[in-house]
Design a protein around this motif. Structure first.
Motif, PDB file in Angstrom:
ATOM      1  N   GLY A 228       0.816  -1.203   0.000  1.00 48.67           N
ATOM      2  CA  GLY A 228       0.000   0.000   0.000  1.00 48.67           C
ATOM      3  C   GLY A 228       0.849   1.252   0.000  1.00 48.67           C
ATOM      4  N   TYR A 229       1.930   1.237   0.789  1.00 52.97           N
ATOM      5  CA  TYR A 229       2.823   2.395   0.837  1.00 52.97           C
ATOM      6  C   TYR A 229       3.531   2.600  -0.496  1.00 52.97           C
ATOM      7  N   VAL A 230       4.155   1.535  -1.018  1.00 52.55           N
ATOM      8  CA  VAL A 230       4.974   1.663  -2.221  1.00 52.55           C
ATOM      9  C   VAL A 230       4.140   2.128  -3.411  1.00 52.55           C
ATOM     10  N   SER A 231       2.981   1.511  -3.623  1.00 51.44           N
ATOM     11  CA  SER A 231       2.177   1.869  -4.792  1.00 51.44           C
ATOM     12  C   SER A 231       1.670   3.303  -4.704  1.00 51.44           C
ATOM     13  N   ALA A 232       1.165   3.708  -3.538  1.00 54.30           N
ATOM     14  CA  ALA A 232       0.660   5.077  -3.389  1.00 54.30           C
ATOM     15  C   ALA A 232       1.790   6.099  -3.462  1.00 54.30           C
ATOM     16  N   ALA A 233       2.938   5.752  -2.872  1.00 54.28           N
ATOM     17  CA  ALA A 233       4.079   6.670  -2.927  1.00 54.28           C
ATOM     18  C   ALA A 233       4.571   6.863  -4.359  1.00 54.28           C
ATOM     19  N   LEU A 234       4.520   5.810  -5.164  1.00 56.40           N
ATOM     20  CA  LEU A 234       4.936   5.930  -6.561  1.00 56.40           C
ATOM     21  C   LEU A 234       3.941   6.754  -7.372  1.00 56.40           C
ATOM     22  N   VAL A 235       2.653   6.605  -7.085  1.00 59.40           N
ATOM     23  CA  VAL A 235       1.660   7.447  -7.745  1.00 59.40           C
ATOM     24  C   VAL A 235       1.966   8.916  -7.460  1.00 59.40           C
ATOM     25  N   PHE A 236       2.235   9.211  -6.195  1.00 55.75           N
ATOM     26  CA  PHE A 236       2.573  10.572  -5.774  1.00 55.75           C
ATOM     27  C   PHE A 236       3.841  11.070  -6.462  1.00 55.75           C
ATOM     28  N   ALA A 237       4.918  10.289  -6.384  1.00 55.93           N
ATOM     29  CA  ALA A 237       6.218  10.737  -6.884  1.00 55.93           C
ATOM     30  C   ALA A 237       6.224  10.883  -8.401  1.00 55.93           C
ATOM     31  N   LEU A 238       5.615   9.935  -9.100  1.00 54.95           N
ATOM     32  CA  LEU A 238       5.581  10.014 -10.561  1.00 54.95           C
ATOM     33  C   LEU A 238       4.654  11.132 -11.031  1.00 54.95           C
ATOM     34  N   GLY A 239       3.591  11.389 -10.273  1.00 51.35           N
ATOM     35  CA  GLY A 239       2.763  12.544 -10.578  1.00 51.35           C
ATOM     36  C   GLY A 239       3.564  13.828 -10.448  1.00 51.35           C
ATOM     37  N   PHE A 240       4.383  13.894  -9.407  1.00 53.56           N
ATOM     38  CA  PHE A 240       5.276  15.038  -9.262  1.00 53.56           C
ATOM     39  C   PHE A 240       6.261  15.103 -10.429  1.00 53.56           C
ATOM     40  N   LEU A 391       4.351  12.919 -20.374  1.00 53.58           N
ATOM     41  CA  LEU A 391       3.520  11.779 -20.735  1.00 53.58           C
ATOM     42  C   LEU A 391       4.031  10.490 -20.099  1.00 53.58           C
ATOM     43  N   GLY A 392       5.346  10.272 -20.146  1.00 55.73           N
ATOM     44  CA  GLY A 392       5.900   9.054 -19.559  1.00 55.73           C
ATOM     45  C   GLY A 392       5.641   8.957 -18.065  1.00 55.73           C
ATOM     46  N   SER A 393       5.829  10.065 -17.361  1.00 54.52           N
ATOM     47  CA  SER A 393       5.590  10.063 -15.913  1.00 54.52           C
ATOM     48  C   SER A 393       4.119   9.813 -15.598  1.00 54.52           C
ATOM     49  N   ALA A 394       3.230  10.425 -16.381  1.00 57.67           N
ATOM     50  CA  ALA A 394       1.796  10.248 -16.145  1.00 57.67           C
ATOM     51  C   ALA A 394       1.366   8.810 -16.398  1.00 57.67           C
ATOM     52  N   VAL A 395       1.882   8.202 -17.441  1.00 56.00           N
ATOM     53  CA  VAL A 395       1.536   6.806 -17.743  1.00 56.00           C
ATOM     54  C   VAL A 395       2.012   5.885 -16.628  1.00 56.00           C
ATOM     55  N   LEU A 396       3.241   6.070 -16.155  1.00 54.02           N
ATOM     56  CA  LEU A 396       3.766   5.226 -15.072  1.00 54.02           C
ATOM     57  C   LEU A 396       2.998   5.440 -13.775  1.00 54.02           C
ATOM     58  N   SER A 397       2.616   6.687 -13.482  1.00 53.71           N
ATOM     59  CA  SER A 397       1.832   6.974 -12.291  1.00 53.71           C
ATOM     60  C   SER A 397       0.484   6.262 -12.357  1.00 53.71           C
ATOM     61  N   ALA A 398      -0.150   6.303 -13.516  1.00 51.77           N
ATOM     62  CA  ALA A 398      -1.434   5.622 -13.681  1.00 51.77           C
ATOM     63  C   ALA A 398      -1.284   4.115 -13.514  1.00 51.77           C
ATOM     64  N   ALA A 399      -0.184   3.553 -14.020  1.00 50.60           N
ATOM     65  CA  ALA A 399       0.052   2.122 -13.875  1.00 50.60           C
ATOM     66  C   ALA A 399       0.231   1.743 -12.408  1.00 50.60           C
ATOM     67  N   CYS A 400       0.960   2.568 -11.657  1.00 53.65           N
ATOM     68  CA  CYS A 400       1.157   2.291 -10.226  1.00 53.65           C
ATOM     69  C   CYS A 400      -0.149   2.426  -9.450  1.00 53.65           C
ATOM     70  N   PHE A 401      -1.006   3.318  -9.889  1.00 59.94           N
ATOM     71  CA  PHE A 401      -2.295   3.478  -9.216  1.00 59.94           C
ATOM     72  C   PHE A 401      -3.091   2.170  -9.215  1.00 59.94           C
ATOM     73  N   LEU A 402      -2.967   1.385 -10.274  1.00 63.77           N
ATOM     74  CA  LEU A 402      -3.704   0.122 -10.357  1.00 63.77           C
ATOM     75  C   LEU A 402      -3.299  -0.845  -9.250  1.00 63.77           C
ATOM     76  N   ALA A 403      -2.118  -0.653  -8.663  1.00 63.53           N
ATOM     77  CA  ALA A 403      -1.641  -1.533  -7.593  1.00 63.53           C
ATOM     78  C   ALA A 403      -2.026  -1.046  -6.207  1.00 63.53           C
ATOM     79  N   VAL A 404      -2.597   0.156  -6.107  1.00 64.26           N
ATOM     80  CA  VAL A 404      -3.026   0.659  -4.797  1.00 64.26           C
ATOM     81  C   VAL A 404      -4.172  -0.204  -4.298  1.00 64.26           C
ATOM     82  N   PRO A 405      -4.088  -0.754  -3.073  1.00 68.12           N
ATOM     83  CA  PRO A 405      -5.131  -1.662  -2.570  1.00 68.12           C
ATOM     84  C   PRO A 405      -6.515  -1.045  -2.606  1.00 68.12           C
ATOM     85  N   ARG A 406      -7.492  -1.863  -2.984  1.00 71.73           N
ATOM     86  CA  ARG A 406      -8.882  -1.419  -3.029  1.00 71.73           C
ATOM     87  C   ARG A 406      -9.563  -1.719  -1.707  1.00 71.73           C
TER      88      ARG A 406
END
Length: 419
Positions: A228-240, A391-406
């Motif tokens: 949960g930490y890693v996936s959400a942190a990557l969404v945050f960092a790649l969005g940045f 674009l690359g950062s946004a695509v990777l951020s979106a991919a990491c979002f899919l791993a955030v626990p539901r």
């Protein structure tokens, strides 16, 4: 200031045994966390002037951004874990005082090499405010309040990115680029006074981790192994990363390619920052009514759509209107991405808030450090590298979002760590 809770079954605002943050403390924490956009955005309009005065290139000036980001990353990795064992107030006070001295060195830098070194030190010491503001919020709140306060800090801190580029442009009308750094230094002095007079210790001794390398590595391992930490942190960092690709290249793209003046660029940058503030304010109202993960999904979708639009616009010759609209949507999406991404990450490992904040911030700014020189590889008149990295950062951020626990059936920001 207790944060109003909209969910009937939401957990208490304050951590048991802790006092909920006051209005003054929240404002100060927002200012501390604004060290990064302040020290980044205010001198952006001066990039061409710095290049001419110090006899360097666009990539050389952007290297001052790279060194600043590297300093922010390294400082967080040192200060965050250290604060988990020593407490928050001491490292925060020492860091802000040292940041003040580094700002003076930036203003007096005689060469681009000295400026690069001074910017690294400014980033390293300024990291205390960035990493510890998040840790203090996690120390003193839980549940929806954590996400709400992080978003509220973004809105309050967003005043600085709005004023910074506009202020930088206005300063350049009456002074040179060194005057910009003197203003930054004066604002850091205000932070020093605020920390010394208003910040109390938020991590009592019984909640601190014992010192020692083995203990530190143990807590670090627990943090980086948490999905949960890693996936959400990557969404945050790649969005940045997407945001910073735009930030670091926008002075040259908007002034040299689109054709804006220095003041017009500052105004556009300010308007885009208002977009972040507006969506951040909206996010405060949404958190507690809807699951944080669901709100984050909307932000990620807007970010991805804006990145695609910007890339397409550049391929079509960078016309002003679609380029500026795409940039506005990109920056506005961050009001939903950054606050919620960081809240989900911090919530996943609340017992190691300093370490968690450090790793999240370190990757964020390491990514920024890598992006800053790369988006300028095509020169001052080529916007394609910027658009590609966005674009690359946004695509990777979106991919990491899919791993955030539901966990959409739970309360909107339960203490369990899923959302």
């Amino acid at each position: 200031m207790p944060v109003r809770q909209h969910a009937r079954n939401a957990p208490p605002t304050a951590v048991p045994g802790s006092q909920a943050p006051t209005v003054l403390l929240i404002g100060l924490l927002a200012l501390l966390s604004a060290v990064s956009p302040l020290a980044t955005d205010m001198y952006l309009p001066a990039f061409p002037d710095i290049a001419g005065d110090l006899g360097t290139t666009a990539s050389g000036v952007q290297l001052t951004l790279t060194s600043f980001m590297l300093g922010l990353a390294a400082g967080q990795l040192v200060i965050g874990p250290l604060s988990d064992s020593t407490g928050r107030r001491g490292p925060l006070l020492i860091g802000t005082v040292a940041c003040l001295l580094a700002g003076i060195a930036c203003a007096l830098a005689p060469t681009v090499t000295v400026l690069v070194i001074a910017r690294f030190l400014q980033g390293f010491t300024g990291a205390a405010g960035v990493v510890l503001s998040r840790a203090i919020i996690t120390d003193t709140t839980r549940g929806p309040a954590t996400a709400q306060l992080l978003s509220l800090m973004m809105v309050i801190g967003g005043i600085m990115p709005v004023l910074a580029p506009l202020g930088g442009g206005l300063i350049l009308e009456v002074a040179d680029w060194r005057g910009v750094f003197w203003v930054i230094t004066a604002l850091v002095a205000v932070m020093v006074i605020g920390v010394a007079t208003s910040v109390r210790e938020t991590l009592p001794p019984e909640r601190r981790h014992a010192g020692g390398l083995r203990t530190l590595l143990g807590h670090t391992g627990a943090v980086v192994r948490d999905r949960g930490y890693v996936s959400a942190a990557l969404v945050f960092a790649l969005g940045f990363g997407a945001l910073f690709s735009y930030v670091s290249a926008s002075p040259f793209v908007l002034q040299n390619v689109v054709g804006l003046s220095t003041l017009e660029y500052s105004l556009v940058f300010g308007v885009n920052s208002v977009g972040i503030m507006a969506t951040g304010a909206l996010n405060i109202r949404l958190v507690g009514r809807f699951p944080v993960r669901r709100i984050l999904a909307v932000g990620v979708a807007v970010m991805l759509a804006a990145a695609i639009g910007l890339f397409a616009s550049v391929l079509l010759g960078t016309p002003a209107v679609p380029t500026l609209v795409s940039m506005f949507l990109l920056t506005s999406s961050m009001g939903l991405v950054l606050g919620n991404g960081s809240a989900l990450a911090m919530r996943a490992v609340p017992t190691s808030a300093g370490t968690a904040s450090a790793f999240m911030g370190a990757f964020q700014f390491l990514l920024g450090a890598a992006v800053a020189p790369l988006v300028g590889l095509g020169g001052e008149h080529d916007p394609l590298p910027m658009a590609a990295f966005v674009l690359g950062s946004a695509v990777l951020s979106a991919a990491c979002f899919l791993a955030v626990p539901r966990d959409d059936t739970a309360t909107p920001d339960s203490a369990s760590g899923n959302g």
